[in-house]
Enzyme design. Structure first.
Site, PDB file in Angstrom:
ATOM      1  N   HIS A 152      73.557  50.795  18.828  1.00  0.00           N
ATOM      2  CA  HIS A 152      73.121  51.620  17.687  1.00  0.00           C
ATOM      3  C   HIS A 152      74.192  51.723  16.599  1.00  0.00           C
ATOM      4  CE1 HIS A 152      69.448  52.745  19.591  1.00  0.00           C
ATOM      5  NE2 HIS A 152      70.028  53.385  20.586  1.00  0.00           N
TER       6      HIS A 152
HETATM    7 ZN   LIG Z   1      68.590  52.879  24.696  1.00  0.00          ZN
END
Ligand SMILES: [Zn+2]
Length: 685
Positions: A152
């Protein structure tokens, strides 16, 4: 393709592992905080390590030394601000860490303590070392058991439990050293990053969105951008830009609940065809295990066997150079057993077969189809089926060149019905004013001759289109396609054996309906459902028009109506009976026969006021179901709104109609022998 070096002895331990318990020091800074409450807990990596050790994997693996990622390495994938921000956190006071965590937890799903920076460096450095060892040929493949995760982390933002994007940094480091312009130029030119973490790897996508040296493929739960990280760019139309155009593949599930069937279908239909065409020199798996059965965040059901199968398929690429790097996954038992399955596959152990049903959900099939359609612009491997014009938009062709198959089939059937049975076309106006019902309704020439007491209203779909795949081309071919039209069985009975009056209605239908309705994951308001509903509404509207314009005028005091519905026609008939609930219709009907496929059983309306209708329908009807209808194979119950159900010996409605017509015939005959209710006496004053 990175060549295998001839003459170099294959090391005994060909599968690497990188791990350090030091990475467990990154934890929530508040010691009063219940650490079980945060899913990204330190024990995630020790649970995996212990499981691999307990199964004897660790001693069969080559343990690589772990090290810190360097500033210049991290900055290949991140801004300087990210490096500085993470590094400085090591010098924060406890209070500063607590307030920082409070702030980050809300906006970026992060917590930070005094060890976070060191753990982030180690996690990233561990993946760099693993990739380096595989690319240099010291080992064939390996597993990096690291945390905090990375996928992320954006170039300019740490988020979602991730500080540095481990996989992105390691890929950039390897490309810098072994890539086209690197020190050992040309040995590494194409990297495939396959991200099966349940979340979209937004950071990895950003890192390589304009880069043709990296093909990023992510399979993730998306829900139209509502699922974490909650942005639209995990959608299937995000395919890269510039040099990276066609090098970004998102496979976005519209809901959770996906398991081995869906993941393996995505692999077989998208990932592997594209990967074989791409021919990567290295495969890196962003191996989150939060799509695993039992994960508290993912809501999916991938089994350890499913992960093993995916790993096995990827091992067929890049001469087996595969690096798995841990990302998410928050159920300790699930991630340990999943990581074990991946590791044993990397070690070359036999690959276990999936235990789950491999029937892919309709919604997942649609997603796969949409992704294939999008990616067919960039990959020849997806452009192979000429009956499935995935890369072309036929609606853009000039008028008169595109003919709906249903129109051609309907025309051919009308001709056949005219020749064999003397049926005529019955003009049928459409409420829309267009000629949309043209050619759908046929009748016997004697329709308005009242001496013949029995009138048959036969409502059916156009037949089942079957496209076979001949061995010559392997793909669907029009020369090998055929239509199964069993309506002649009913016409023979009604016209040749009995010379009843008959109205024949071929309603529009979608064959996908066969699978769609009983499916648990069928999205109630999705596009496919809408399409299905539009088609079934058109079918019901057509039958209502036929009734209002013609059939109702045929009902005299001694008329006996026989209603026969087949396939999609059954639902339209039930709708007619529910919406035209007049004593005229009900008294006139002698029998209702519905022959169903695997669709949901059409229901009479609920509610106390319709009880008489339901009882009437149960008395008058015979509803024949395939032997393996969901009613008989699941906990789904028969209901009072379904009519008089009967399980056939056959699995297809066409077989029921052909081979069990004697059952239908006997039922209709017995109903016809019963007295019709006396017509009301009309007294004129
Ligand atoms: Zn994840």
């Amino acid at each position: 393709m990175l060549p295998l070096q001839p003459g170099v002895p294959v090391p005994q331990k060909r599968t690497g592992v990188v791990y350090s318990a030091v990475m467990m020091l990154h934890m929530h800074p508040d010691e009063h905080f219940d650490r079980d409450e945060h899913p990204e807990k330190p024990e995630r990596i020790s649970a995996i390590w212990d499981r691999l050790d307990a199964h004897g994997c660790i001693k069969r693996m080559r343990r690589l030394p772990i090290r810190d990622a360097l500033r210049e390495e991290v900055m290949l994938a991140h801004d300087e601000g990210i490096w500085n921000g993470v590094e400085w956190s090591a010098f924060f006071t406890d209070d500063a860490l607590a307030s920082q965590t409070e702030h980050l937890n809300g906006e970026d799903s992060l917590y930070v303590n005094e060890h976070s920076a060191a753990c982030a460096r180690l996690s990233c450095g561990g993946v760099i070392e693993m990739v380096e060892a595989v690319v240099s040929g010291r080992i064939r493949n390996g597993f990096a058991i690291v945390r905090p995760p990375g996928h992320h982390a954006e170039p300019d933002r740490s988020m979602g439990f991730c500080f540095y994007n481990n996989v992105a940094v390691a890929t950039k480091v390897a490309l810098q050293k072994y890539g086209r312009r690197g020190e050992s130029a040309g040995t590494l030119s194409k990297v495939l990053i396959l991200d099966w973490d349940v979340h979209h790897g937004n950071g990895t996508q950003s890192a390589f969105y304009e880069d043709d040296a990296v093909l990023y493929i992510s399979i993730h739960r998306h829900e139209g951008g509502k699922f974490f990280p909650g942005k639209p760019d995990g959608g299937h139309t995000f395919s890269g830009v510039g040099a990276g155009l066609g090098r970004n593949v998102n496979i976005p599930w519209p809901e959770g609940d996906m398991g081995d069937a869906e993941y393996l279908a995505a692999f077989q239909q998208i990932v592997m065809p594209i990967a074989f065409e791409y021919q990567p020199d290295l495969v890196i798996i962003s191996a989150g295990f939060d799509a695993a059965e039992g994960d508290p965040l993912g809501g999916c059901h991938v089994s350890p066997q499913g992960y093993a199968q995916m790993t096995h398929m990827l091992s067929g690429l890049a001469n087996g150079r595969v690096v798995a790097a841990l990302e998410g996954g928050y159920n300790l038992e699930s991630i340990a057993s999943s990581a074990l399955a991946v590791t044993e596959t990397l070690l070359g152990d036999p690959v276990p077969a999936p235990q789950q049903s491999l029937r892919c959900k309709v919604l997942a099939s649609q997603t796969i189809r949409e992704v294939r359609r999008e990616q067919a612009r960039y990959w020849k491997a997806l452009q192979h089926d000429k009956l499935d014009p995935i890369a072309h938009d036929d609606s853009a062709l000039p008028d008169g060149t595109v003919h709906p198959l249903s129109t051609l089939l309907r025309r051919a059937r009308s001709e056949r019905a005219a020749q064999q049975y003397g049926l005529l076309e019955l003009p049928t106006p459409s409420p829309s004013g267009k000629e949309e019902f043209e050619g759908m309704v046929l009748c016997t020439p004697d329709l308005f001759e009242p001496e013949k007491k029995v009138v048959v209203l036969f409502v059916h779909d156009l037949g089942n289109l079957r496209a076979e795949r001949p061995w010559l081309s392997l793909y669907a071919d029009q020369e090998a396609a055929h239509v199964i039209d069993t309506s002649s069985r009913v016409l023979d009975w009604a016209l040749k054996e009995h010379s009843y009056r008959l109205v024949d209605v071929a309603v529009p239908s979608l064959e996908c309906a066969e699978n769609a309705q009983p499916e648990a994951g069928f999205e109630p308001n999705g596009a496919a459902f809408q399409q299905l509903r539009n088609v079934s509404q058109r079918a019901a509207a057509l039958v209502n028009v036929v009734y209002d314009h013609y059939v109702t005028h045929l009902i005299a005091a001694d008329t006996r109506l026989v209603l026969i519905g087949h396939g999609a026609g059954a639902a339209a008939l039930v709708q007619l009976l529910a919406s035209r609930e007049t004593s005229r219709l009900r008294d006139g009907v002698a029998a209702v026969v519905n022959v169903l496929n695997h669709n949901a059983v059409p229901l009479m309306p609920a509610g106390a006021s319709r009880k008489t209708l339901r009882q009437w329908y149960t008395r008058k009807s015979l509803v024949l179901l395939p032997s393996d209808h969901v009613i008989y194979t699941s906990s789904e119950r028969e209901g009072r709104r379904m009519g008089n159900l009967r399980q056939s010996k056959h699995q297809r409605s066409v077989d029921i109609l052909c081979h069990e017509f004697h059952v239908i015939e006997a039922f209709i005959n017995s109903q016809l022998q019963q007295q019709r209710p006396a017509a009301p006496v009309v007294v004129l004053h």
